[in-house]
Write an enzyme that holds these catalytic residues in place. Sequence first.
Site, PDB file in Angstrom:
ATOM      1  N   LEU A 181      -7.022  -5.125   6.958  1.00  0.00           N
ATOM      2  CA  LEU A 181      -6.941  -6.345   6.170  1.00  0.00           C
ATOM      3  C   LEU A 181      -7.383  -6.119   4.746  1.00  0.00           C
ATOM      4  O   LEU A 181      -6.960  -6.787   3.587  1.00  0.00           O
ATOM      5  CB  LEU A 181      -7.589  -7.405   6.830  1.00  0.00           C
ATOM      6  N   SER A 182      -8.234  -5.009   4.524  1.00  0.00           N
ATOM      7  CA  SER A 182      -8.763  -4.843   3.261  1.00  0.00           C
ATOM      8  C   SER A 182      -9.210  -6.155   2.390  1.00  0.00           C
ATOM      9  O   SER A 182      -8.882  -6.093   1.265  1.00  0.00           O
ATOM     10  CB  SER A 182      -8.125  -4.082   2.394  1.00  0.00           C
ATOM     11  N   LEU A 189      11.203 -20.655  -4.105  1.00  0.00           N
ATOM     12  CA  LEU A 189      10.356 -19.726  -3.256  1.00  0.00           C
ATOM     13  C   LEU A 189       9.079 -19.631  -4.393  1.00  0.00           C
ATOM     14  O   LEU A 189       9.008 -19.496  -5.469  1.00  0.00           O
ATOM     15  CB  LEU A 189      10.675 -18.267  -3.534  1.00  0.00           C
ATOM     16  N   ARG A 229       1.549  -4.738   6.113  1.00  0.00           N
ATOM     17  CA  ARG A 229       0.872  -3.769   5.420  1.00  0.00           C
ATOM     18  C   ARG A 229       1.823  -2.517   5.597  1.00  0.00           C
ATOM     19  O   ARG A 229       1.912  -1.939   6.402  1.00  0.00           O
ATOM     20  CB  ARG A 229      -0.533  -3.289   5.947  1.00  0.00           C
ATOM     21  N   HIS A 257       2.622   3.217  -9.053  1.00  0.00           N
ATOM     22  CA  HIS A 257       2.403   1.876  -9.354  1.00  0.00           C
ATOM     23  C   HIS A 257       3.512   1.152  -9.791  1.00  0.00           C
ATOM     24  O   HIS A 257       3.962   0.127  -9.758  1.00  0.00           O
ATOM     25  CB  HIS A 257       1.079   1.516  -9.959  1.00  0.00           C
ATOM     26  N   ASP A 315       0.902  -1.155  -0.117  1.00  0.00           N
ATOM     27  CA  ASP A 315      -0.036   0.058   0.100  1.00  0.00           C
ATOM     28  C   ASP A 315       0.888   1.412   0.081  1.00  0.00           C
ATOM     29  O   ASP A 315       1.875   1.141   0.551  1.00  0.00           O
ATOM     30  CB  ASP A 315      -0.956  -0.125   1.229  1.00  0.00           C
ATOM     31  N   GLY A 363      -0.024   5.346  -4.283  1.00  0.00           N
ATOM     32  CA  GLY A 363      -0.580   6.562  -4.795  1.00  0.00           C
ATOM     33  C   GLY A 363       0.151   7.829  -3.887  1.00  0.00           C
ATOM     34  O   GLY A 363       0.236   9.067  -4.572  1.00  0.00           O
ATOM     35  N   SER A 415      -7.266  -5.791  -6.394  1.00  0.00           N
ATOM     36  CA  SER A 415      -7.942  -6.401  -5.471  1.00  0.00           C
ATOM     37  C   SER A 415      -9.539  -6.421  -6.306  1.00  0.00           C
ATOM     38  O   SER A 415      -9.789  -5.661  -7.373  1.00  0.00           O
ATOM     39  CB  SER A 415      -8.479  -5.552  -4.263  1.00  0.00           C
ATOM     40  N   GLU A 444       0.598 -13.052  12.303  1.00  0.00           N
ATOM     41  CA  GLU A 444       0.908 -11.852  13.150  1.00  0.00           C
ATOM     42  C   GLU A 444       0.911 -10.599  11.909  1.00  0.00           C
ATOM     43  O   GLU A 444       1.392 -10.808  10.846  1.00  0.00           O
ATOM     44  CB  GLU A 444       2.382 -12.063  13.599  1.00  0.00           C
TER      45      GLU A 444
HETATM   46  C1  FPP Z   1      -2.071   0.263  -3.257  1.00  0.00           C
HETATM   47  O1  FPP Z   1      -1.553   1.441  -3.339  1.00  0.00           O
HETATM   48  C2  FPP Z   1      -1.446  -0.595  -4.389  1.00  0.00           C
HETATM   49  C3  FPP Z   1      -2.198  -1.215  -5.201  1.00  0.00           C
HETATM   50  C4  FPP Z   1      -3.733  -0.943  -5.310  1.00  0.00           C
HETATM   51  C5  FPP Z   1      -1.544  -1.866  -6.286  1.00  0.00           C
HETATM   52  C6  FPP Z   1      -0.308  -2.722  -5.805  1.00  0.00           C
HETATM   53  C7  FPP Z   1       0.242  -3.162  -7.211  1.00  0.00           C
HETATM   54  C8  FPP Z   1       1.702  -2.983  -7.457  1.00  0.00           C
HETATM   55  C9  FPP Z   1       2.575  -2.690  -6.317  1.00  0.00           C
HETATM   56  C10 FPP Z   1       2.311  -3.210  -8.766  1.00  0.00           C
HETATM   57  C11 FPP Z   1       2.433  -4.575  -8.878  1.00  0.00           C
HETATM   58  C12 FPP Z   1       1.413  -5.362  -9.375  1.00  0.00           C
HETATM   59  C13 FPP Z   1       1.669  -6.441  -9.793  1.00  0.00           C
HETATM   60  C14 FPP Z   1       0.399  -7.244 -10.210  1.00  0.00           C
HETATM   61  C15 FPP Z   1       2.843  -7.080 -10.584  1.00  0.00           C
HETATM   62  P1  FPP Z   1      -2.527   2.776  -3.675  1.00  0.00           P
HETATM   63  O2  FPP Z   1      -2.574   2.951  -4.878  1.00  0.00           O
HETATM   64  O3  FPP Z   1      -3.713   2.350  -2.735  1.00  0.00           O
HETATM   65  O4  FPP Z   1      -1.914   3.750  -2.579  1.00  0.00           O
HETATM   66  P2  FPP Z   1      -2.441   4.942  -1.816  1.00  0.00           P
HETATM   67  O5  FPP Z   1      -3.229   4.332  -0.478  1.00  0.00           O
HETATM   68  O6  FPP Z   1      -1.081   5.826  -1.458  1.00  0.00           O
HETATM   69  O7  FPP Z   1      -3.591   5.965  -2.682  1.00  0.00           O
END
Ligand code: FPP
Length: 244
Positions: A197-198, A133, A190, A39, A22, A25, A67, A209
């Site tokens: 947990l979203s 892995l 997280r 991203h 997370d 953004g 998700s 944990e």
């Molecule tokens: C949450 O950050 C992140 C995501 C919704 C996407 C996670 C994806 C990647 C790290 C890219 C790699 C993915 C793959 C499938 C190879 P957010 O956008 O919610 O951030 P914010 O909470 O700061 O807005």
Amino acid sequence: MGVPAETASPPGAPQHVAIIMDGNGRWARQRGRPRTFGHRAGVEALRRTVEAAGDLGLRYLTVFGFSTENWTRPPDEVNALIDLLRLYVRMDLDRLEREGVRVRIIGDRAGLEPDILDIITRAESRTAANTKLFLTIAFNYGGQCEITRAARRLVADVAAGRIAPEAIDATAFAARLDTADIPDPDIVIRTSGEQRLSNFLLWQAAYAEFVFLETLWPDFGRADLEAALAEFRRRERRFGAVVS
Ligand code: FPP
């Protein structure tokens, strides 16, 4: 998952780390850039983490890539996230295959575009023999959706006479989840300071944990993974029992 709590790894030796990646953004906004920039940097962090997980001797790494709720984001961002899965598999599959990583994608495959389905099948089949892995990418994944699909499978199995209703227990249920042959996570990390947990691994995280880190995902690296593992070692896992 199918491994009961009492057979999970002993304290101090986590074998399965799951991560809610997370903060992409916010990381981009801090730099005055579009969310998709975050991203893309998130993919770099994923690369670093896969490498570190292998080096640190973890057996299972599961990450939340997209998700079932992410479809509500602006179409440009949804397309960018889907493109990143395409890009990640295209750019990294050879290396993952060579380095002994077995790739699995969990989530709802219904409604995914044919080329994504093709990419998923290719990534899974090309790495099927690897054992160093186990990298599981949750894509179009939601825990409630997964549990609902497992319930449907179970009902179909009852209707077809493959299992008696009295034989349904946690093991029979877990065997019908997307994670059927993957042990439950020892740790759920997280990033970005959020403590939720979203809808990630709702069933499987029963005895995990939780480690919440302030680091935004694109900044995540080996040191953060090591810090989470150190935090895990300080925890006392009881699996519902008492420790005398
Ligand atoms: C949450 O950050 C992140 C995501 C919704 C996407 C996670 C994806 C990647 C790290 C890219 C790699 C993915 C793959 C499938 C190879 P957010 O956008 O919610 O951030 P914010 O909470 O700061 O807005």
